[in-house]
Structures are given as C-alpha cells and as structure tokens.
Write an enzyme that holds these catalytic residues in place. Structure first.
Site, PDB file in Angstrom:
ATOM      1  CG  HIS A 472      -1.786  -1.195   1.342  1.00 64.42           C
ATOM      2  ND1 HIS A 472      -2.273  -1.681   2.535  1.00 64.42           N
ATOM      3  CD2 HIS A 472      -2.253  -2.043   0.386  1.00 64.42           C
ATOM      4  CE1 HIS A 472      -2.990  -2.765   2.318  1.00 64.42           C
ATOM      5  NE2 HIS A 472      -2.994  -3.011   1.024  1.00 64.42           N
TER       6      HIS A 472
HETATM    7  C1  LIG Z   1       0.345  -7.424  -4.794  1.00 61.18           C
HETATM    8  C2  LIG Z   1      -0.593  -6.305  -4.440  1.00 61.18           C
HETATM    9  C3  LIG Z   1      -1.697  -6.563  -3.625  1.00 61.18           C
HETATM   10  C4  LIG Z   1      -2.568  -5.533  -3.287  1.00 61.18           C
HETATM   11  N1  LIG Z   1      -3.731  -5.832  -2.638  1.00 61.18           N
HETATM   12  C5  LIG Z   1      -4.676  -4.873  -2.501  1.00 61.18           C
HETATM   13  C6  LIG Z   1      -5.980  -5.204  -2.059  1.00 61.18           C
HETATM   14  O1  LIG Z   1      -6.301  -6.367  -1.827  1.00 61.18           O
HETATM   15  N2  LIG Z   1      -6.874  -4.195  -1.928  1.00 61.18           N
HETATM   16  C7  LIG Z   1      -6.557  -2.895  -2.205  1.00 61.18           C
HETATM   17  O2  LIG Z   1      -7.395  -2.012  -2.012  1.00 61.18           O
HETATM   18  N3  LIG Z   1      -5.333  -2.563  -2.639  1.00 61.18           N
HETATM   19  C8  LIG Z   1      -4.407  -3.523  -2.839  1.00 61.18           C
HETATM   20  N4  LIG Z   1      -3.207  -3.213  -3.386  1.00 61.18           N
HETATM   21  C9  LIG Z   1      -2.917  -1.796  -3.655  1.00 61.18           C
HETATM   22  C10 LIG Z   1      -3.692  -1.185  -4.820  1.00 61.18           C
HETATM   23  O3  LIG Z   1      -3.888  -2.121  -5.858  1.00 61.18           O
HETATM   24  C11 LIG Z   1      -2.901   0.033  -5.316  1.00 61.18           C
HETATM   25  O4  LIG Z   1      -2.736   0.916  -4.228  1.00 61.18           O
HETATM   26  C12 LIG Z   1      -3.615   0.786  -6.438  1.00 61.18           C
HETATM   27  O5  LIG Z   1      -3.903  -0.097  -7.498  1.00 61.18           O
HETATM   28  C13 LIG Z   1      -2.719   1.933  -6.904  1.00 61.18           C
HETATM   29  O6  LIG Z   1      -3.301   2.572  -8.011  1.00 61.18           O
HETATM   30  P1  LIG Z   1      -2.476   3.616  -8.872  1.00 61.18           P
HETATM   31  O7  LIG Z   1      -3.395   4.074  -9.930  1.00 61.18           O
HETATM   32  O8  LIG Z   1      -1.877   4.625  -7.961  1.00 61.18           O
HETATM   33  O9  LIG Z   1      -1.253   2.801  -9.475  1.00 61.18           O
HETATM   34  P2  LIG Z   1      -1.251   1.482 -10.358  1.00 61.18           P
HETATM   35  O10 LIG Z   1      -2.588   0.806 -10.310  1.00 61.18           O
HETATM   36  O11 LIG Z   1      -0.064   0.710  -9.961  1.00 61.18           O
HETATM   37  O12 LIG Z   1      -1.107   2.031 -11.843  1.00 61.18           O
HETATM   38  C14 LIG Z   1       0.029   2.638 -12.365  1.00 61.18           C
HETATM   39  C15 LIG Z   1       0.114   2.272 -13.843  1.00 61.18           C
HETATM   40  O13 LIG Z   1       1.038   3.128 -14.467  1.00 61.18           O
HETATM   41  C16 LIG Z   1       1.884   2.371 -15.311  1.00 61.18           C
HETATM   42  N5  LIG Z   1       3.146   3.095 -15.443  1.00 61.18           N
HETATM   43  C17 LIG Z   1       4.023   3.400 -14.469  1.00 61.18           C
HETATM   44  N6  LIG Z   1       5.053   4.094 -14.959  1.00 61.18           N
HETATM   45  C18 LIG Z   1       4.820   4.251 -16.278  1.00 61.18           C
HETATM   46  C19 LIG Z   1       5.538   4.895 -17.328  1.00 61.18           C
HETATM   47  N7  LIG Z   1       6.688   5.514 -17.111  1.00 61.18           N
HETATM   48  N8  LIG Z   1       5.002   4.861 -18.575  1.00 61.18           N
HETATM   49  C20 LIG Z   1       3.813   4.264 -18.818  1.00 61.18           C
HETATM   50  N9  LIG Z   1       3.112   3.621 -17.848  1.00 61.18           N
HETATM   51  C21 LIG Z   1       3.597   3.630 -16.594  1.00 61.18           C
HETATM   52  C22 LIG Z   1       2.022   1.050 -14.581  1.00 61.18           C
HETATM   53  O14 LIG Z   1       2.479   0.020 -15.419  1.00 61.18           O
HETATM   54  C23 LIG Z   1       0.621   0.844 -14.052  1.00 61.18           C
HETATM   55  O15 LIG Z   1      -0.206   0.185 -14.977  1.00 61.18           O
HETATM   56  C24 LIG Z   1      -2.305  -4.209  -3.734  1.00 61.18           C
HETATM   57  C25 LIG Z   1      -1.205  -3.946  -4.551  1.00 61.18           C
HETATM   58  C26 LIG Z   1      -0.357  -4.982  -4.922  1.00 61.18           C
HETATM   59  C27 LIG Z   1       0.806  -4.692  -5.825  1.00 61.18           C
END
Ligand SMILES: Cc1cc2nc3c(=O)[nH]c(=O)nc-3n(C[C@H](O)[C@H](O)[C@H](O)COP(=O)(O)OP(=O)(O)OC[C@H]3O[C@@H](n4cnc5c(N)ncnc54)[C@H](O)[C@@H]3O)c2cc1C
Length: 540
Positions: A472
């Site tokens: 997280h």
């Molecule tokens: C193993 C795991 C288990 C988890 N379990 C839970 C759970 O059960 N419940 C829950 O609520 N949360 C959980 N989480 C946390 C939750 O999924 C994340 O906090 C949330 O998805 C974050 O969203 P975000 O949009 O900030 O980033 P992300 O969803 O990580 O999205 C970022 C995206 O940007 C892309 N990206 C990054 N850099 C670049 C670049 N330079 N160029 C192009 N694309 C790029 C990445 O590839 C990715 O697709 C978990 C996370 C993980 C990894």
C-alpha cells in the site's frame, strides 16, 4: 506529432477511472500510455492467480526496496502491476475504503473538498455493492462490483467467534458508518472473476472512438514549453524500442502510481535541485517534495500450525487441486475463486485510542517465510497485523537519469516509535486471537513468532525479521497548500508552479489511510475527473 486533449501516463487504478470519466464527453480525445502489455493473461482474472502474478515480471514491475533500519537488513519485495488495470490487476481484490477520520485529516492539512462528506459521493458513484450495506454509504449502480467473500470456512468462523469472545463485535459492513469489528472481507470479484479497474472502467471506455490506449508505451519524460507541460515522450516497445512523442492540448496527467509518478517528474527535471543535480538532470522546476513522504503498511504475519481440519495449504495439492479446478470451471466457486485474505478485523491498540489503529487479516493458509507467493505444505493459518496510520515516512528517488533504471525506494518502516509500539500491540492481539477458545479445536501451536517470544523487545525483533509490505505505498506527490514545504500538488491535483500538469494516483495522498488503497485511489481519480471538467457530483 499526434495531439490529444489529454495524455494520461499509466492505465492503472486511477488511469482507468480517469479515462472512463473524461471520455464521456465525445468531443474530448484521450491518449493513455501504459508501459505494460494488455491484461489478457488468465492469471490476472482468476482470483487465486494472485499467487502467480505476484512474481510475473511480464506484468509486474517487481521492485526491490532498500533495506531499512528496522527491516533486519532485508530488502523487501515491492510488486506493482504493469499492465492494463495496473496494480488492480494483480492485487488481493480486497475492497476497503478507510474511515471518516482519514479523509477529514486530508482536509485538515489544507485540502479543500477532500473531507469524508466530500469524497463519500465518489465512493458511492464508483461501486455496485452487492450484499449488505446502508445506502447512505453504499452505491448500487456503479461499474465496480463489490461482493462479500462467499466461502464459508469453519476456521474463518472460529476466528470470528474468537474475536467476538475478546470483545470485538461482528460488523456487517466495515465500509459503512463504523469500521471497527470483524467480518468476511469485501472484494472486487464478480461471478468468480477479478474486477480490476481495467475491466470495470477502461475496457468499457475503450469502445469509445475518442479513447486511444497504447500498451508497451514506457513514458520517459514530460515535454515542457517553459512552465507548461505540452506532451510526453515515450519509448514504444519498452527498453531499446522506438522514441515517440505525443502532445496534450489541454493537460498531461501522471497516473503512474506511487513509485513511478515521482520518478517521471524527477526524470523530467521536476524535484529537489540537490537530487536532480546529483543525477545530472537539469532542473526545470524546483519542487523539493517530489518523491518525499512515502508511507506504506508493514505487516508481520503470525502463523499457527493447524490440526483436525484441512487448510488451503493441503487443499491446493495433487488431486484436491484438480477437483478445485473443475469446481471453478463449472461453478466459478471454490479454492480458485479465493482472495489471499478472507476475514478482516479492525481494532484499537489501546483503550484510549479513539478509532481503530490496527488492521488484522485472517487466512486459513500460511506462506513460506511468511511472505506471500508460496504456500507451505503443512496445515497452517495466518494472522497478518498492521498499524493503520503509520507515522514513518521515506522516499522514492530516481536512481539515475535512465528511465529504465528502477527507482530507489526507501520506506523507512518502523522508524517512528509509535509505529514500533503499535506493531507490537498488533502482534500481541494476533496471539490472543489465535489462542482464543473457539479456535482451540484447530490450534496446534504458534509457529511464528513462537512461544519463545514474550517481551515487547522480542516481538519487535520478530517483526523486523519477518515483516513485509502489504503493498500500500502512497504519499510521494502529496496534496497540500503551496506554502507547505512538502506539497507537490494542490487540492485540484495540479502540480504546484507548473501549468497543464496534474498527478492523479495513490501518490497524492497526504497521509496514509486506514485501508488498502485501491478503493481510495479510484475515488481520487473519480473526484479529479470532476475537478478537471468543472463538474460537481450529482448523487441521489
Ligand atoms: C500485490 C498487491 C496486492 C494488493 N492488494 C490490494 C488489495 O487487496 N486491496 C486494495 O485495495 N489494494 C491492494 N493493493 C494496492 C492497490 O492495488 C494500489 O494501491 C492501487 O492499485 C494503486 O493505483 P495507482 O493508480 O496509484 O497505481 P497502479 O494501479 O499501480 O497504476 C500505475 C500504472 O502506471 C503504469 N506506469 C508506471 N510508470 C509508467 C511509465 N513511465 N510509462 C507508462 N506507464 C507507466 C504502470 O504500469 C501501471 O499500470 C495491492 C497492490 C499490490 C501490488
């Protein structure tokens, strides 16, 4: 050079919701750059596939953190989704919003419009809650299906009875008025399949002609004209691929997540001048808060050996697994439809603590070395326990000016004394829960930390040896007023001092919340889509 109204970097939890909402206006063109591939892999969609995608480098950034002062010299693994849906395509499917005080604290930091009453309508608008819940808190018409764990297990029932025997009440809806209590977990699972942000929001939006999603498109820097962001450079096909530029006539939006959004800002010359100077990156805009303030949840896992009943450890072996596979194929139920956690328990570490500061999760399974990814062979059950609102903070720094180098991630787990005290309280509660009389028919002995651990110092030592992230990370591009030293974006999520650039993902959280972060990250994106369009939420 191709031009779109908006260029969004990252098709993860936030990027998927944003794309969906912004493209509702047919006259608005959107280009989404995603470094990873499309989300075709079956393990993404099969709930138990979690255990496989955890280390699958084709769809996972698979970062390693720096060893910290309280992690026993260990470098802790940090998986992150790298595919459509981002981390929501590889996460543990748990749906947990956090509590009122989390968001009221964000507002108290000087962020107008981010208190609980302001964000609740967005949580509601996003979800399609199936099951228990007061409609004052729950949404029934959104894209994101939220169900309750439907696998009734005697060990889970005994755990919940054990919690009740210790005075922890059963709570029908921890995403409702009150978080405290014990219950089966709520999950983003529909008909035995994962509901990622991509399946709920991005894929429906892709049917619109104004949405252009580019996979294998690794953004390497933001294009500026003076202080205005006007586009993004990316490498098509990833490392060694073809350089491409796209322009944004309205805005560039970073949604790359807590580790990658600050890294991309730093690579583009936005950040602390000292850091950028040390990496040989020219300063475009000095903003010392970029990458600073990283927070995460740190969890030791208490493991007990089990007798008189089968746990998941044995049920996924040999013929039993074949039976479970058949069951899932025919009914979408059974072992393969499970999440890594089954029961959620929120409680407080001391009588004077006003709201739950501990989160404990129960699973009738156990992992090798206490780390998710590989189940043990002998029967086991696990309680992971963590502090909901840690005070320790770390940072994310670009390692070099090479966009393909992984960032330096230092979370500084347990650096603050309160965090150490609370984590010990959580482990002690986990031990009491394991030893409660309803679990006694099944409880054989405590394997970790084990009966030799008795004093607070011994518990703490055990926590430093075996604790891991609960995945997280947040707070590396924090939202706050311009005159604070740490803020990166304002309460409209615009980067301070620059034009045409917002950060919209988990990194903008000013402070860690009492929850897993997927739900709140999607809420942030949904609210931000209204801020961008100058709309306000309409709810009944
Ligand atoms: C193993 C795991 C288990 C988890 N379990 C839970 C759970 O059960 N419940 C829950 O609520 N949360 C959980 N989480 C946390 C939750 O999924 C994340 O906090 C949330 O998805 C974050 O969203 P975000 O949009 O900030 O980033 P992300 O969803 O990580 O999205 C970022 C995206 O940007 C892309 N990206 C990054 N850099 C670049 C670049 N330079 N160029 C192009 N694309 C790029 C990445 O590839 C990715 O697709 C978990 C996370 C993980 C990894």
């Amino acid at each position: 050079m191709e031009t779109f109204d908006y260029v969004i970097v990252g098709a993860g939890s936030a990027g998927s919701v944003l794309t969906n909402r912004l493209s509702e206006d047919a006259g608005t063109s959107i280009c989404v750059l995603e470094a990873g591939p499309s989300d075709w892999h079956p393990y993404i969609h099969l709930p138990a596939g979690f255990i496989k995608t955890f280390h699958m480098k084709s769809i996972n950034w698979a970062y390693q953190q720096e060893p910290g002062p309280w992690t026993g010299g260990r470098s802790i693994y940090a998986p992150r989704g790298k595919t459509l849906g981002g981390s929501s395509s590889i996460n543990g499917h748990i749906y947990n919003r956090g509590q009122r005080q989390d968001f009221d604290t964000w507002a108290q930091y000087g962020n107008r419009g981010w208190g609980y009453q302001d964000v609740l309508p967005y949580f509601k608008r996003l979800e399609k809650r199936i099951g228990e819940g007061d409609d004052a808190y729950r949404g029934r018409d959104g894209n994101l299906t939220v169900t309750t764990m439907d696998w009734q297990d005697p060990l889970c029932e005994a755990f919940m009875a054990g919690a009740i025997s210790l005075g922890i009440p059963r709570n029908p809806d921890y995403n409702g008025a009150i978080q405290e209590g014990v219950s089966y977990a709520q999950r983003t699972i529909k008909n035995g399949l994962r509901v990622s942000a991509a399946t709920a929001f991005l894929h429906p939006a892709r049917k619109r002609p104004n949405v252009h999603v580019r996979t294998h498109a690794h953004a390497t820097s933001i294009i500026f004209e003076g202080k205005r962001a006007v586009g993004v450079r990316y490498i098509k096909g990833g490392k060694g691929g073809t350089p491409v530029e796209v322009r944004a006539s309205k805005e560039v939006i970073l949604a790359g997540g807590t580790y990658n959004s600050p890294q991309l800002l730093q690579l583009s010359g936005v950040g602390s001048p000292e850091l950028l100077g040390s990496l040989g990156i020219e300063v475009r805009h000095a903003l010392p808060g970029v990458g600073e303030g990283l927070q995460d949840h740190y969890a030791p896992r208490t493991v007990a050996r089990v007798k008189n009943i089968k746990t998941i450890n044995e049920r996924r072996q040999g013929l039993s697994l074949a039976f479970e596979a058949l069951k899932w194929a025919t009914t979408r139920r059974g072992l393969l439809s499970l999440s890594p956690t089954m029961v959620y328990c929120f409680w407080h570490s001391g009588e004077s603590t006003e709201s739950s500061d501990l989160q404990l999760t129960f699973t009738p399974a156990s992992y090798k070395e206490g780390v998710q990814g590989q189940l043990e062979d002998q029967p086991g059950m696990t309680i992971a326990s963590w502090q909901q609102r840690p005070e320790s903070r770390g940072y994310v720094h670009a390692r070099s000016s090479n966009p393909f180098d992984p960032p330096i991630i230092q979370t500084n787990y347990l650096a603050e004394e309160l965090d150490r005290r609370t984590i010990v309280a959580g482990m002690k509660l986990a031990r009491r829960l394991m030893a409660s009389s309803p679990l006694s028919p099944y409880y054989e002995y405590e394997d970790f930390p084990g009966p030799g651990v008795q004093t607070d110092d011994e518990f703490l030592a055990a926590a430093t040896q075996r604790g891991t992230t609960t995945f997280h990370p947040g707070c590396t591009c924090r939202m706050g007023p311009a005159d604070s030293k740490w803020a990166v974006v304002d309460d409209q999520l615009r980067v301070h001092g620059l034009q045409g650039l917002r950060v919209i993902d988990a990194s903008i959280m000013p402070r860690m919340i009492s929850a897993n972060l997927n739900a709140s990250t999607m809420m942030i994106a949904d609210k931000a889509s209204d801020l961008i369009r100058g709309k306000s939420v309409s709810m009944n």
